[in-house]
Design an enzyme around this catalytic site. Sequence first.
Site, PDB file in Angstrom:
ATOM      1  N   LYS A   1      48.777 -17.941 -18.925  1.00 18.73           N
ATOM      2  CA  LYS A   1      49.521 -16.606 -18.291  1.00 18.73           C
ATOM      3  C   LYS A   1      50.936 -17.270 -17.929  1.00 18.73           C
ATOM      4  O   LYS A   1      51.193 -18.449 -17.687  1.00 18.73           O
ATOM      5  CB  LYS A   1      49.052 -16.180 -17.209  1.00 18.73           C
ATOM      6  CG  LYS A   1      48.502 -17.357 -15.993  1.00 18.73           C
ATOM      7  CD  LYS A   1      49.805 -17.503 -14.848  1.00 18.73           C
ATOM      8  CE  LYS A   1      49.610 -18.514 -14.079  1.00 18.73           C
ATOM      9  NZ  LYS A   1      50.570 -18.874 -13.069  1.00 18.73           N
TER      10      LYS A   1
ATOM     11  N   ASP B   1      43.718 -17.138  -9.602  1.00 17.58           N
ATOM     12  CA  ASP B   1      44.045 -16.644 -10.779  1.00 17.58           C
ATOM     13  C   ASP B   1      43.098 -16.244 -11.651  1.00 17.58           C
ATOM     14  O   ASP B   1      43.223 -15.672 -12.651  1.00 17.58           O
ATOM     15  CB  ASP B   1      44.988 -17.603 -11.338  1.00 17.58           C
ATOM     16  CG  ASP B   1      46.542 -17.765 -11.230  1.00 17.58           C
ATOM     17  OD1 ASP B   1      46.813 -16.681 -10.443  1.00 17.58           O
ATOM     18  OD2 ASP B   1      47.323 -18.375 -11.550  1.00 17.58           O
TER      19      ASP B   1
END
Length: 284
Positions: A10, A136
Amino acid sequence: MKVYEKAPAKINLLLDVLRKREDGFHEVEMIMTMVDLADRLEMEELPRDTIIISSQAGYIPLDEKNLAFQAARLIKDRYDVRRGVYIHLDKKIPVAAGLAGGSSDAAATLRGLNRLWELGIPEDELCTLGAELGSDVPFCVTGGTAIARGRGEKLERINNPPQCWVILAKPPINVSTADVYGKFRAAELKEHPSTAAMLSAISSGSFPGIIANLGNVLETVTLQLHPEVLQLKEIMHRLGADGVLMSGSGPTVFGLVSKEAKVSRIYNGLRGFCKEVYVVRMLT
Ligand SMILES: C[C@@](CO)(OP(=O)(O)O)[C@H](O)COP(=O)(O)OP(=O)(O)OC[C@H]1O[C@@H](n2ccc(N)nc2=O)[C@H](O)[C@@H]1O
Ligand SMILES: Nc1ncnc2c1ncn2[C@@H]1O[C@H](COP(=O)(O)OP(=O)(O)O)[C@@H](O)[C@H]1O
């Protein structure tokens, strides 16, 4: 039986920290998306009730410290699965880079074992489980593009940004996320990036709007600790990237580039300063 999962990296197009919470975590507002640099996981049923992790990467733990191991143990405990699994991690994402490689491996393990053991766990429940492993992990379970709030686990799906090239450069230094948050002082921050403006740029598909609103308040800490990250940002700008930002707590810097013609010049220029450079696309 075997299942395969991809675990993409990401980037944070925007990362704002609102305040420190009583539980020690920070309340954040982040806009995150996935890029096509991915680890690959192979998961195979074992006849014994055990979890075995292997990887070609010599630099990550393969025991209970590995986030894929923790994800497998969590799903086994929570759903009372008395079966074993062998997980091979083909690591491509640099480690401790601000790209959530470990979190994405954990998320891919949750998705993969849900299929391997036919548990039928809905995605939102996988996200709740994932939050126990790291802030996350829920975003890595769902992927796409999202705004993340809370400590990162409260997700709202948004449109993908317009497609562009993403150049990732990781300087050869280690940055600890806990250390960066620990040194962050919200009260001393003079400016916050505008989440509303970034959301509006993404929803209208405006590449210049996205470039104008890139922002990451954790740069205030990591760039001070490691001036080479600032230097890398400046080099990427000078080489012609349209927008440049540090991802997460760093130290990886990413550059967004709309024109393909610029990409190889930037890549070649960066390779003179940094061994780990990747040219990727956003996952849309
Ligand atoms: C900074 C970010 C941005 O996406 O990414 P990375 O740089 O790690 O990729 C994340 O917020 C990182 O998420 P993640 O790496 O899952 O963090 P966790 O394992 O949950 O937490 C590691 C440590 O960071 C601090 N932490 C993390 C998240 C948060 N919202 N506030 C915090 O203060 C806490 O000290 C915690 O002990
Ligand atoms: N599967 C994994 N892949 C990478 N790192 C892992 C994994 N499991 C545990 N770790 C540990 O997690 C730490 C953070 O790794 P990573 O998730 O790559 O960081 P970041 O979120 O900053 O990109 C490293 O110190 C590493 O040793």
